[in-house]
Design a protein around this motif. Structure first.
Motif, mmCIF file in Angstrom:
data_model
loop_
_atom_site.group_PDB
_atom_site.id
_atom_site.type_symbol
_atom_site.label_atom_id
_atom_site.label_comp_id
_atom_site.label_asym_id
_atom_site.label_seq_id
_atom_site.Cartn_x
_atom_site.Cartn_y
_atom_site.Cartn_z
ATOM 1 N N SER A 134 -10.256 -33.234 -6.289
ATOM 2 C CA SER A 134 -10.725 -32.098 -5.491
ATOM 3 C C SER A 134 -11.386 -32.564 -4.202
ATOM 4 O O SER A 134 -11.221 -31.956 -3.140
ATOM 5 N N LYS A 182 -2.901 -32.998 -15.843
ATOM 6 C CA LYS A 182 -3.804 -31.885 -16.143
ATOM 7 C C LYS A 182 -4.473 -32.069 -17.494
ATOM 8 O O LYS A 182 -5.687 -31.857 -17.638
ATOM 9 N N ARG A 209 -16.262 -18.409 -14.044
ATOM 10 C CA ARG A 209 -14.980 -19.117 -14.141
ATOM 11 C C ARG A 209 -13.926 -18.249 -14.814
ATOM 12 O O ARG A 209 -12.801 -18.122 -14.316
ATOM 13 N N MET A 219 -10.529 -16.639 -13.114
ATOM 14 C CA MET A 219 -9.218 -16.966 -13.665
ATOM 15 C C MET A 219 -8.414 -15.703 -13.977
ATOM 16 O O MET A 219 -7.196 -15.667 -13.806
ATOM 17 N N GLU A 257 -2.506 -17.540 -5.379
ATOM 18 C CA GLU A 257 -2.913 -18.439 -6.451
ATOM 19 C C GLU A 257 -3.650 -19.649 -5.879
ATOM 20 O O GLU A 257 -4.559 -20.187 -6.509
ATOM 21 N N ASP A 258 -3.261 -20.076 -4.674
ATOM 22 C CA ASP A 258 -3.948 -21.199 -4.028
ATOM 23 C C ASP A 258 -5.419 -20.870 -3.797
ATOM 24 O O ASP A 258 -6.292 -21.728 -3.974
ATOM 25 N N ARG A 310 -7.263 -18.733 -5.513
ATOM 26 C CA ARG A 310 -7.944 -18.732 -6.808
ATOM 27 C C ARG A 310 -8.235 -20.166 -7.275
ATOM 28 O O ARG A 310 -9.341 -20.474 -7.718
ATOM 29 N N GLN A 311 -7.241 -21.052 -7.157
ATOM 30 C CA GLN A 311 -7.421 -22.430 -7.603
ATOM 31 C C GLN A 311 -8.455 -23.162 -6.749
ATOM 32 O O GLN A 311 -9.186 -24.028 -7.243
ATOM 33 N N HIS A 312 -8.520 -22.806 -5.468
ATOM 34 C CA HIS A 312 -9.531 -23.404 -4.593
ATOM 35 C C HIS A 312 -10.932 -23.014 -5.061
ATOM 36 O O HIS A 312 -11.837 -23.856 -5.121
ATOM 37 N N LEU A 339 -11.833 -22.029 -8.130
ATOM 38 C CA LEU A 339 -12.089 -22.660 -9.423
ATOM 39 C C LEU A 339 -12.386 -24.145 -9.266
ATOM 40 O O LEU A 339 -13.273 -24.688 -9.934
ATOM 41 N N GLY A 340 -11.648 -24.817 -8.389
ATOM 42 C CA GLY A 340 -11.881 -26.245 -8.168
ATOM 43 C C GLY A 340 -13.246 -26.524 -7.577
ATOM 44 O O GLY A 340 -13.941 -27.456 -7.989
#
Length: 199
Positions: free
Chosen positions: A9, A65, A100, A104, A112-113, A115-117, A119-120
């Motif tokens: 990250s 993962k 979190r 999600m 989705e990018d 959201r993942q940013h 969460l990361g």
């Protein structure tokens, strides 16, 4: 890739600053430390069997993962156990877990990018917080002695104060890197989680 997802990250975070567009691509080798002996055999067998590039990429990503998830769980358990005696960390942990899970499940993010940013970044700062609290645990005795207060009381107050600072840092970083619409979603989730914890 590294076994600790936080390092990945951090590398990805350097691809763009101040919301500038950026792109990240990882190049993996079967000899990377993130792959244990069993994983190396799986990858080697897949290559020898003629697995296509796209399928091989999916296989490697899945292995990475799972390895990083195991590392994260191990780190969180070890650190949380260290501080459990001194701090009722349950409330703070519940707040992080709730945020979190809601992030999600949310379908409101623009991509989705995005959201993942989110969460990361949440995971990265949460792990840094746990490490910070573990260090605090070893020095709280001297702090309490100097303040002439009970160590658990001092520890709890300081830990909650640092968590408040973490939330400010979290919002500040996401404000710079997300669209205004996505940032409003984060702000709403943070506020809802705070109210939920106070009920």
């Amino acid at each position: 890739h590294a076994k600790d997802a936080r390092r990945d990250s951090q590398l990805m975070g350097r691809a763009g600053r101040q919301a500038d567009p950026g792109r990240v691509r990882f190049y993996s080798s079967a000899e990377d430390s993130v792959f244990d002996e069993e994983a190396q055999k799986i990858i080697q067998n897949a290559i020898e069997a003629g697995l296509g590039d796209s399928d091989l990429r999916l296989l490697v990503n899945d292995i990475v993962k799972r390895t990083q998830d195991k590392t994260r769980e191990k780190n969180n358990v070890n650190i949380a156990e260290q501080v459990r005696f001194h701090m009722p960390i349950v409330s703070v942990q519940n707040y992080y877990d709730w945020f979190r899970d809601m992030a999600m499940e949310s379908s409101e993010f623009s991509s989705e990018d995005a959201r993942q940013h989110v969460l990361g970044m949440a995971l990265e700062l949460w792990q840094a917080y746990l490490e910070d609290i573990a260090v605090l645990r070893h020095g709280v005795g001297l702090m309490a002695q100097g303040m002439q207060k009970e160590s658990r009381q001092v520890f709890k107050k300081e830990a909650l104060s640092r968590f408040s600072e973490l939330l400010k840092e979290f919002e500040s970083k996401l404000k710079e890197s997300l669209s205004p619409e996505d940032f409003k979603i984060v702000q709403r989730l943070l506020k809802e989680g705070y109210v939920k914890e106070r009920e």
